[in-house]
Design a protein around this motif. Structure first.
Motif, PDB file in Angstrom:
ATOM      1  N   ILE A  19      33.476  22.916  31.106  1.00 15.37           N
ATOM      2  CA  ILE A  19      32.234  23.202  30.392  1.00 15.37           C
ATOM      3  C   ILE A  19      31.612  21.927  29.826  1.00 15.37           C
ATOM      4  CG2 ILE A  19      31.247  24.345  28.364  1.00 15.37           C
ATOM      5  CD1 ILE A  19      33.291  26.564  28.765  1.00 15.37           C
ATOM      6  N   GLN A  73      28.575  29.749  23.505  1.00 14.58           N
ATOM      7  CA  GLN A  73      28.411  29.195  24.857  1.00 14.58           C
ATOM      8  C   GLN A  73      26.985  29.362  25.362  1.00 14.58           C
ATOM      9  OE1 GLN A  73      30.906  30.089  28.160  1.00 14.58           O
ATOM     10  NE2 GLN A  73      32.776  29.539  27.103  1.00 14.58           N
ATOM     11  N   LEU A 110      27.508  25.167  35.725  1.00 13.45           N
ATOM     12  CA  LEU A 110      28.501  26.238  35.766  1.00 13.45           C
ATOM     13  C   LEU A 110      28.413  26.930  37.125  1.00 13.45           C
ATOM     14  CD1 LEU A 110      27.894  27.668  32.210  1.00 13.45           C
ATOM     15  CD2 LEU A 110      29.813  26.294  32.963  1.00 13.45           C
ATOM     16  N   ILE A 164      38.011  39.825  32.463  1.00 17.08           N
ATOM     17  CA  ILE A 164      36.896  40.169  31.579  1.00 17.08           C
ATOM     18  C   ILE A 164      36.883  41.669  31.296  1.00 17.08           C
ATOM     19  CG2 ILE A 164      34.384  40.344  31.437  1.00 17.08           C
ATOM     20  CD1 ILE A 164      34.252  37.773  33.106  1.00 17.08           C
ATOM     21  N   LEU A 223      37.060  31.537  34.925  1.00 17.75           N
ATOM     22  CA  LEU A 223      36.300  32.409  34.019  1.00 17.75           C
ATOM     23  C   LEU A 223      35.376  31.570  33.139  1.00 17.75           C
ATOM     24  CD1 LEU A 223      37.937  35.311  32.045  1.00 17.75           C
ATOM     25  CD2 LEU A 223      36.195  33.926  31.000  1.00 17.75           C
ATOM     26  N   ARG A 245      31.765  34.707  40.564  1.00 19.72           N
ATOM     27  CA  ARG A 245      32.636  35.491  39.701  1.00 19.72           C
ATOM     28  C   ARG A 245      33.832  35.928  40.529  1.00 19.72           C
ATOM     29  NH1 ARG A 245      30.940  40.687  36.162  1.00 19.72           N
ATOM     30  NH2 ARG A 245      32.951  40.944  35.201  1.00 19.72           N
ATOM     31  N   LYS A 291      24.102  34.599  34.424  1.00 22.24           N
ATOM     32  CA  LYS A 291      25.410  34.001  34.158  1.00 22.24           C
ATOM     33  C   LYS A 291      26.026  34.716  32.975  1.00 22.24           C
ATOM     34  CE  LYS A 291      24.625  29.456  36.043  1.00 22.24           C
ATOM     35  NZ  LYS A 291      23.515  29.954  36.840  1.00 22.24           N
ATOM     36  N   GLN A 292      27.266  35.134  33.130  1.00 23.94           N
ATOM     37  CA  GLN A 292      27.930  35.867  32.049  1.00 23.94           C
ATOM     38  C   GLN A 292      28.796  34.900  31.256  1.00 23.94           C
ATOM     39  OE1 GLN A 292      29.872  39.238  33.834  1.00 23.94           O
ATOM     40  NE2 GLN A 292      27.932  40.201  34.330  1.00 23.94           N
ATOM     41  N   MET A 293      28.342  34.598  30.037  1.00 27.46           N
ATOM     42  CA  MET A 293      29.013  33.579  29.246  1.00 27.46           C
ATOM     43  C   MET A 293      30.034  34.221  28.312  1.00 27.46           C
ATOM     44  SD  MET A 293      27.281  31.120  30.525  1.00 27.46           S
ATOM     45  CE  MET A 293      27.407  29.648  29.536  1.00 27.46           C
ATOM     46  N   ASN A 294      30.978  33.397  27.915  1.00 24.70           N
ATOM     47  CA  ASN A 294      32.116  33.885  27.152  1.00 24.70           C
ATOM     48  C   ASN A 294      31.887  33.759  25.652  1.00 24.70           C
ATOM     49  OD1 ASN A 294      34.630  34.895  26.848  1.00 24.70           O
ATOM     50  ND2 ASN A 294      35.733  33.072  27.520  1.00 24.70           N
ATOM     51  N   GLN A 301      29.327  38.894  28.629  1.00 19.48           N
ATOM     52  CA  GLN A 301      30.186  39.620  29.556  1.00 19.48           C
ATOM     53  C   GLN A 301      30.261  41.088  29.130  1.00 19.48           C
ATOM     54  OE1 GLN A 301      33.629  37.080  29.312  1.00 19.48           O
ATOM     55  NE2 GLN A 301      32.753  35.614  30.737  1.00 19.48           N
ATOM     56  N   SER A 333      26.526  30.139  40.918  1.00 22.55           N
ATOM     57  CA  SER A 333      27.536  30.695  40.032  1.00 22.55           C
ATOM     58  C   SER A 333      28.355  31.728  40.791  1.00 22.55           C
ATOM     59  CB  SER A 333      26.875  31.387  38.857  1.00 22.55           C
ATOM     60  OG  SER A 333      26.649  30.483  37.835  1.00 22.55           O
ATOM     61  N   GLY A 366      30.451  30.270  35.504  1.00 17.61           N
ATOM     62  CA  GLY A 366      29.226  31.003  35.184  1.00 17.61           C
ATOM     63  C   GLY A 366      29.345  32.511  35.291  1.00 17.61           C
ATOM     64  N   CYS A 367      30.273  32.993  36.131  1.00 15.52           N
ATOM     65  CA  CYS A 367      30.557  34.435  36.203  1.00 15.52           C
ATOM     66  C   CYS A 367      29.358  35.318  36.508  1.00 15.52           C
ATOM     67  CB  CYS A 367      31.206  34.935  34.914  1.00 15.52           C
ATOM     68  SG  CYS A 367      32.894  34.452  34.763  1.00 15.52           S
ATOM     69  N   ALA A 368      28.399  34.854  37.296  1.00 14.52           N
ATOM     70  CA  ALA A 368      27.311  35.754  37.711  1.00 14.52           C
ATOM     71  C   ALA A 368      27.817  36.594  38.872  1.00 14.52           C
ATOM     72  CB  ALA A 368      26.084  34.959  38.120  1.00 14.52           C
ATOM     73  N   ALA A 369      27.493  37.906  38.816  1.00 14.00           N
ATOM     74  CA  ALA A 369      28.074  38.815  39.809  1.00 14.00           C
ATOM     75  C   ALA A 369      27.333  38.794  41.136  1.00 14.00           C
ATOM     76  CB  ALA A 369      28.116  40.229  39.248  1.00 14.00           C
TER      77      ALA A 369
END
Lengths: 290, 296
Positions: free
Chosen positions: B130, A181, B147, B251, B225, B243, A174-177, A151, B241, B229-232
């Protein structure tokens, strides 16, 4: 009566907590460094009874923001401070000084069942910029590449972008934490690729392959797992892992940093899978510590 | 003398409660004002058009900063709608069971369990997403990983369920007994009575519970979050995924420089989020009030 005394004592203890929190050295920042520095702090506290170090994560950006705002004593970072951040620090009366505590070989990992074993820097950049999207173009099977990254508050995220990619991440990443992860995701994803600090692949097990990386197409493919490759600079994406303090470190902060740089501290660096400092870094550190 | 003392006391108590009531309103107004004041400077450098209609959100872009919230809005909407599709039927079903079918003993055990569900920290649910739901989704749909929006939807459905169940159950219970008796007397079965008489009679209450559950889902942060997966990139379906707006704020706010455009832009996203939840809550309040009026 007894009850009242007990209550009063408890209240007094509660109020005295902040005092001990002030004596505690607060370390905050990089997720890549957190395991290593935590381990160091444990050994340090064991050897120095009465001294306290607390280590928390949040990412390099978060750590640097915290040192600027005076919310921590030491900021862990896996990237260098940006000029914008230096300006902000100076405006807040903070004089950021850097010490390097370990060397990292940023590791590019794929699933074990992926036949790809090596890539060039150019290829890694293309993959993360989204210009190459199928493993078959890289000598693998006909599979869509699944990108895993960090991220934006991560120093590793910035490091990849500035040093390896020279461009923007594909928005499908994919933005991992955190590093852990990413390792877990790539373990179960046959089409995945991820980047993590070398300390996170040492014990990752047989489900992942750590790729060999070359600077140019005809160059030498170096592995971050080979100490010689990283220390000689043959591995193209090694980087210093650093800590920022405000001004010349003093007191408990200094004593903890001195422990980190001591042969004992550097032994922990190696045990955690990272690389100990070479002579140039030691010399640079000595200048900063004056 | 004693009367006068009582009067003063009465006055003080009255003042005290008025003050508390006003304080809550003031807090809300204060938060709103703060959001607006901190969000407005963002539009000195970002055009309103880009903010509202561009799908690219990348404030730390390599070549230029991009502040478009469309993909974030779509992500939030996708996860929320998915959560409601899962939670509404289960929630209403559970409420009907608790109010009409379950015996006294079962209800005594089941109701606290529903309430405990509401108390599970969102981090714990994110973790479940997860390690448990992600792999299950990946296997079910043959995906490389789980995710995605669906994962978030399942988790948010779990979080919205307690709200939906307990308010729907209250609504069902407040349907006058005479309705039920009349229906049964006319020869309707228990199922017909629940589905065709009680649920329609309690519909506005049930609707309100769903909207409150929705408000809960929109604002949830940690779970999405961790698990989506939080892909934009702009999502194309539940298996992509996503976000969400909340995850983006969480974030990015930690590392942003105070007073930068990025900082203000995050507050602008917060303002949009606030307005959405405000409208949803207001609508559900209106619906709820309507049903209370009908009942009395």
């Amino acid at each position: 009566m007894g009850k009242i005394i007990v209550t009063a004592l408890m209240a007094a203890m509660a109020f005295s907590m902040p005092a001990s929190a002030r004596d505690m050295v607060q370390v905050k920042g990089s997720d890549t460094l957190i395991n290593l520095v935590q381990r160091m702090s444990e050994v340090y506290m064991e050897e120095n009874p009465g001294k306290y170090v607390s280590v928390t994560g949040g990412g390099s950006g978060t750590g640097i923001a915290a040192i600027i705002n005076g919310r921590c004593d030491i900021a862990n970072a896996s990237r260098l401070i940006k000029s914008k951040e230096v300006d902000l620090a100076v405006a807040q009366g903070v004089d950021p000084r850097m010490v390097t505590i370990a060397i990292d070989g940023l590791s590019i990992i794929v699933n074990r069942s992926n036949p790809v074993e090596k890539l060039t820097m150019d290829q890694v950049g293309k993959i993360y910029r989204g210009e190459v999207t199928n493993w078959k173009d890289l000598g693998g099977e006909d599979r869509k590449i699944n990108l895993y990254g960090r991220q934006p508050n991560s120093g590793t995220y910035d490091f990849m972008k500035e040093v390896v990619m020279n461009g923007d991440y594909a928005s499908s990443m994919k933005q991992m934490n955190g590093n852990a992860q990413i390792v877990e995701a790539v373990k179960v994803d046959v089409s995945g690729i991820g980047y993590v600090g070398v300390g996170y692949v040492k014990d990752a097990g047989p489900e992942i392959t750590v790729l060999k990386i070359a600077r140019t197409a005809g160059g030498y493919f170096a592995s971050p797992l080979v100490t010689e490759d990283v220390k000689s600079g043959k591995y193209p994406i090694s980087r210093p892992l650093v800590q920022y303090v405000s001004g010349t470190p003093k007191g408990d902060i200094r004593s903890f940093i001195e422990f980190e740089l001591s042969p004992e501290g550097q032994k922990i660096v190696e045990e955690e899978g990272f690389f100990s400092l070479s002579a140039e870094y030691v010399e640079y550190n000595n200048k900063q510590m004056l | 003398m004693a009367d006068k003392k009582g009067d003063i006391k009465e006055l003080l108590v009255k003042g005290f409660f008025t003050l508390n009531g006003i304080a809550v309103v003031l807090v809300l107004v204060g938060i709103f004002t703060l959001l607006v004041i901190t969000a407005v400077p963002a539009f000195k450098e970002i055009s309103m058009k880009e903010f509202l209609f561009s799908p690219d959100w990348n404030p730390t872009g390599y070549d230029g900063e991009k502040y478009g919230i469309v993909s974030l809005l779509v992500s939030t909407a996708l996860v929320t709608v998915g959560a409601l599709v899962i939670a509404v039927p289960i929630g209403i079903g559970a409420a009907a069971y608790l109010s009409d079918i379950a015996g006294e003993r079962v209800r005594e055990i089941a109701k606290p369990i529903v309430e405990i569900l509401a108390g599970i920290p969102s981090v714990v649910l994110g973790f479940l997403g997860i390690v448990l739901i992600g792999p299950v989704i990946a296997k079910l749909f043959g995906l490389p990983n789980g995710l995605n929006a669906l994962n978030g939807s399942v988790l948010l459905a779990i979080m919205a369920l307690p709200t939906i169940i307990s308010i729907s159950e209250d609504a069902l219970n407040s349907v006058p007994m005479s309705f039920q008796q009349a229906s049964l007397a006319l020869g309707a079965t228990k199922w017909q009575t629940i589905a065709l008489v009680k649920i329609p009679a309690a519909l506005s209450g049930i609707l309100a519970s769903c909207m409150l559950g929705m408000g809960r889902a929109i604002g949830e942060t940690m779970t999405v979050l961790m698990a989506t997966g939080c892909a934009a990139a702009m999502p194309h379906g539940l298996l992509d995924s996503v976000r969400t707006m909340t995850a983006t704020i969480a974030i990015e706010l930690g590392e942003v420089a105070y007073g930068s455009t990025h900082y203000y832009a995050l507050f602008a996203v917060g303002l949009v989020l606030f307005l959405i939840t405000f409208i949803v809550n207001m609508l559900s309040d209106m619906v709820l009030r309507k049903y209370q009026n009908v009942e009395r």
